[in-house]
Design a protein around this motif. Structure first.
Motif, PDB file in Angstrom:
ATOM      1  N   LEU A 181       0.844  -1.193   0.000  1.00  0.00           N
ATOM      2  CA  LEU A 181       0.000   0.000   0.000  1.00  0.00           C
ATOM      3  C   LEU A 181       0.881   1.245   0.000  1.00  0.00           C
ATOM      4  O   LEU A 181       1.832   1.337   0.773  1.00  0.00           O
ATOM      5  N   SER A 182       0.542   2.198  -0.866  1.00  0.00           N
ATOM      6  CA  SER A 182       1.295   3.447  -0.914  1.00  0.00           C
ATOM      7  C   SER A 182       0.345   4.599  -1.195  1.00  0.00           C
ATOM      8  O   SER A 182      -0.609   4.455  -1.975  1.00  0.00           O
ATOM      9  N   PRO A 183       0.553   5.768  -0.570  1.00  0.00           N
ATOM     10  CA  PRO A 183      -0.352   6.903  -0.758  1.00  0.00           C
ATOM     11  C   PRO A 183      -0.230   7.501  -2.157  1.00  0.00           C
ATOM     12  O   PRO A 183       0.832   7.472  -2.778  1.00  0.00           O
ATOM     13  N   THR A 184      -1.353   8.030  -2.669  1.00  0.00           N
ATOM     14  CA  THR A 184      -1.383   8.769  -3.927  1.00  0.00           C
ATOM     15  C   THR A 184      -1.985  10.143  -3.644  1.00  0.00           C
ATOM     16  O   THR A 184      -2.399  10.438  -2.523  1.00  0.00           O
ATOM     17  N   GLY A 187      -5.733   9.141  -2.976  1.00  0.00           N
ATOM     18  CA  GLY A 187      -6.100   8.046  -2.084  1.00  0.00           C
ATOM     19  C   GLY A 187      -4.934   7.136  -1.787  1.00  0.00           C
ATOM     20  O   GLY A 187      -3.930   7.563  -1.221  1.00  0.00           O
ATOM     21  N   MET A 188      -5.031   5.897  -2.244  1.00  0.00           N
ATOM     22  CA  MET A 188      -3.999   4.915  -1.946  1.00  0.00           C
ATOM     23  C   MET A 188      -3.908   3.913  -3.092  1.00  0.00           C
ATOM     24  O   MET A 188      -4.920   3.510  -3.654  1.00  0.00           O
ATOM     25  N   GLN A 189      -2.685   3.527  -3.434  1.00  0.00           N
ATOM     26  CA  GLN A 189      -2.491   2.491  -4.441  1.00  0.00           C
ATOM     27  C   GLN A 189      -2.286   1.143  -3.758  1.00  0.00           C
ATOM     28  O   GLN A 189      -1.574   1.037  -2.761  1.00  0.00           O
ATOM     29  N   ILE A 190      -2.965   0.139  -4.315  1.00  0.00           N
ATOM     30  CA  ILE A 190      -2.723  -1.248  -3.917  1.00  0.00           C
ATOM     31  C   ILE A 190      -1.939  -1.919  -5.030  1.00  0.00           C
ATOM     32  O   ILE A 190      -2.360  -1.909  -6.192  1.00  0.00           O
ATOM     33  N   GLU A 191      -0.796  -2.469  -4.702  1.00  0.00           N
ATOM     34  CA  GLU A 191      -0.067  -3.330  -5.639  1.00  0.00           C
ATOM     35  C   GLU A 191      -0.077  -4.736  -5.060  1.00  0.00           C
ATOM     36  O   GLU A 191       0.517  -4.991  -4.013  1.00  0.00           O
ATOM     37  N   VAL A 206      -9.363  -8.093 -10.561  1.00  0.00           N
ATOM     38  CA  VAL A 206     -10.256  -7.120  -9.934  1.00  0.00           C
ATOM     39  C   VAL A 206      -9.889  -7.038  -8.460  1.00  0.00           C
ATOM     40  O   VAL A 206      -9.803  -8.067  -7.783  1.00  0.00           O
ATOM     41  N   ILE A 207      -9.656  -5.829  -7.970  1.00  0.00           N
ATOM     42  CA  ILE A 207      -9.354  -5.607  -6.560  1.00  0.00           C
ATOM     43  C   ILE A 207     -10.528  -4.877  -5.923  1.00  0.00           C
ATOM     44  O   ILE A 207     -10.940  -3.821  -6.386  1.00  0.00           O
ATOM     45  N   GLU A 208     -11.071  -5.458  -4.853  1.00  0.00           N
ATOM     46  CA  GLU A 208     -12.153  -4.838  -4.087  1.00  0.00           C
ATOM     47  C   GLU A 208     -11.600  -4.480  -2.709  1.00  0.00           C
ATOM     48  O   GLU A 208     -11.083  -5.345  -2.000  1.00  0.00           O
ATOM     49  N   PRO A 209     -11.719  -3.214  -2.295  1.00  0.00           N
ATOM     50  CA  PRO A 209     -11.096  -2.793  -1.037  1.00  0.00           C
ATOM     51  C   PRO A 209     -11.766  -3.313   0.219  1.00  0.00           C
ATOM     52  O   PRO A 209     -11.203  -3.209   1.305  1.00  0.00           O
ATOM     53  N   GLY A 210     -12.979  -3.868   0.108  1.00  0.00           N
ATOM     54  CA  GLY A 210     -13.627  -4.439   1.275  1.00  0.00           C
ATOM     55  C   GLY A 210     -14.400  -3.447   2.114  1.00  0.00           C
ATOM     56  O   GLY A 210     -14.858  -3.779   3.209  1.00  0.00           O
ATOM     57  N   ASN A 211     -14.568  -2.227   1.612  1.00  0.00           N
ATOM     58  CA  ASN A 211     -15.329  -1.192   2.317  1.00  0.00           C
ATOM     59  C   ASN A 211     -16.240  -0.523   1.297  1.00  0.00           C
ATOM     60  O   ASN A 211     -15.759   0.011   0.297  1.00  0.00           O
ATOM     61  N   ILE A 229       1.043  -9.503 -11.109  1.00  0.00           N
ATOM     62  CA  ILE A 229       1.136  -8.201 -10.458  1.00  0.00           C
ATOM     63  C   ILE A 229      -0.058  -7.357 -10.890  1.00  0.00           C
ATOM     64  O   ILE A 229      -0.318  -7.205 -12.085  1.00  0.00           O
ATOM     65  N   ALA A 230      -0.804  -6.850  -9.922  1.00  0.00           N
ATOM     66  CA  ALA A 230      -2.011  -6.067 -10.216  1.00  0.00           C
ATOM     67  C   ALA A 230      -1.977  -4.785  -9.398  1.00  0.00           C
ATOM     68  O   ALA A 230      -1.689  -4.810  -8.196  1.00  0.00           O
ATOM     69  N   ARG A 231      -2.300  -3.666 -10.059  1.00  0.00           N
ATOM     70  CA  ARG A 231      -2.275  -2.362  -9.389  1.00  0.00           C
ATOM     71  C   ARG A 231      -3.611  -1.660  -9.579  1.00  0.00           C
ATOM     72  O   ARG A 231      -4.163  -1.639 -10.681  1.00  0.00           O
ATOM     73  N   SER A 232      -4.106  -1.072  -8.491  1.00  0.00           N
ATOM     74  CA  SER A 232      -5.357  -0.324  -8.527  1.00  0.00           C
ATOM     75  C   SER A 232      -5.263   0.821  -7.531  1.00  0.00           C
ATOM     76  O   SER A 232      -4.623   0.691  -6.477  1.00  0.00           O
ATOM     77  N   GLU A 233      -5.905   1.944  -7.863  1.00  0.00           N
ATOM     78  CA  GLU A 233      -5.957   3.068  -6.928  1.00  0.00           C
ATOM     79  C   GLU A 233      -7.309   3.071  -6.233  1.00  0.00           C
ATOM     80  O   GLU A 233      -8.354   2.930  -6.871  1.00  0.00           O
ATOM     81  N   VAL A 234      -7.290   3.238  -4.919  1.00  0.00           N
ATOM     82  CA  VAL A 234      -8.502   3.271  -4.109  1.00  0.00           C
ATOM     83  C   VAL A 234      -8.714   4.691  -3.610  1.00  0.00           C
ATOM     84  O   VAL A 234      -7.777   5.327  -3.121  1.00  0.00           O
TER      85      VAL A 234
END
Length: 268
Positions: A181-184, A187-191, A206-211, A229-234
């Motif tokens: 997890l890293s800030p953007t 919001g935040m990027q999940i790799e 597909v990445i679901e943040p759970g909230n 490797i999958a990247r998504s911004e939350v």
């Protein structure tokens, strides 16, 4: 991307042993409740079958950038303690340049219903709001009202839908799933780095943040050998700060051969 609110629908009637049929107001979707009987543990197996007109599609729980997720209201039900949904593996579509995820023609959605009182009948009542798309997108509201049949036998349609669920990590040979997890700025990027054999073809993650208050962008996926490797911004639409719990993050890999459902990831 279109924005719309659910339209009115016709009310499905109450039945006791036969499936309940509900037709949407514009006639594009029909809903019926399928009975699968009562299990030894006292829970009921059923399914919501949504049949669409030819060429029309509806959406998965995480519909992509061009879709609207289904919304279920079980509130009017009687003697229902818990409803658990099993989602069959969806397909990935290109919709006017946007990626959408869902089903074409028909969606059979198995549900396991745990009654509050196992000795009393279970009445499944409520509504489902879905979006259906072809050349245009149309809102649908489908009402249902059905007393579940405890004596119903095994339903082959429900069994087939259950067989279409994604693989578990063990079934898919997943040996590790880590999330960095890293800030953007927003919001935040999940790799996510997932160690697993290929699921076939061009894999989509597909990445679901759970909230439910958080939104995740379309995921960029690449493979380096046995590592996906999958990247998504939350982001939080309200703009408020938020935290991510890695144990709540859900990662689904959609491949040509099978899908994989991974809940939770370690620090990475």
């Amino acid at each position: 991307m279109m924005h719309w609110t659910p339209a009115a629908a016709l009310l499905a009637g109450l039945t006791f042993a036969a499936p309940t049929f509900g037709q949407s107001a514009n006639g594009l979707t029909q809903l019926d409740i399928l009975d699968g009987g009562r299990s030894a543990d006292g829970s009921y197996q059923g399914a919501l079958r949504m049949t669409l007109q030819d060429g029309w599609k509806t959406y998965w729980r995480a519909p992509g950038d061009a879709g609207i997720p289904p919304h279920f209201d079980w509130g009017p039900s009687s003697n229902v303690g818990e409803v658990s949904i099993t989602w069959p593996s969806p397909d990935v579509f290109d919709q006017n340049g946007y990626q959408s995820i869902g089903y074409e023609g028909e969606l059979v959605l198995p549900v396991t219903i745990t009654p509050k009182n196992p000795a009393q009948p279970v009445r499944l009542q409520g509504s489902v709001d879905i979006g259906v798309c072809k050349d245009v997108c149309v809102p649908e509201r489908l009402d249902f009202d059905h007393v579940l049949d405890a004596e119903a036998g095994r339903n082959p349609t429900i069994a087939a839908a259950l067989a279409e669920r994604p693989f578990s990590p063990a079934e898919a040979g997943v040996s590790g799933a880590a999330c960095h997890l890293s800030p953007t700025n927003d919001g935040m990027q999940i790799e996510a780095r997932i160690t697993m054999p290929p699921a076939g073809g061009d894999e989509v993650t597909v990445i679901e943040p759970g909230n439910p208050i958080l939104w995740a962008s379309q995921t960029v996926t690449e493979r380096q050998g046995d590592t996906l490797i999958a990247r998504s911004e939350v982001i939080n639409a309200s703009g408020e700060p938020f935290a991510l719990n890695r144990s709540d993050i859900r990662i689904t890999v959609l491949g040509a051969h099978h899908a994989v459902d991974i809940i939770g990831c370690s620090a990475g």
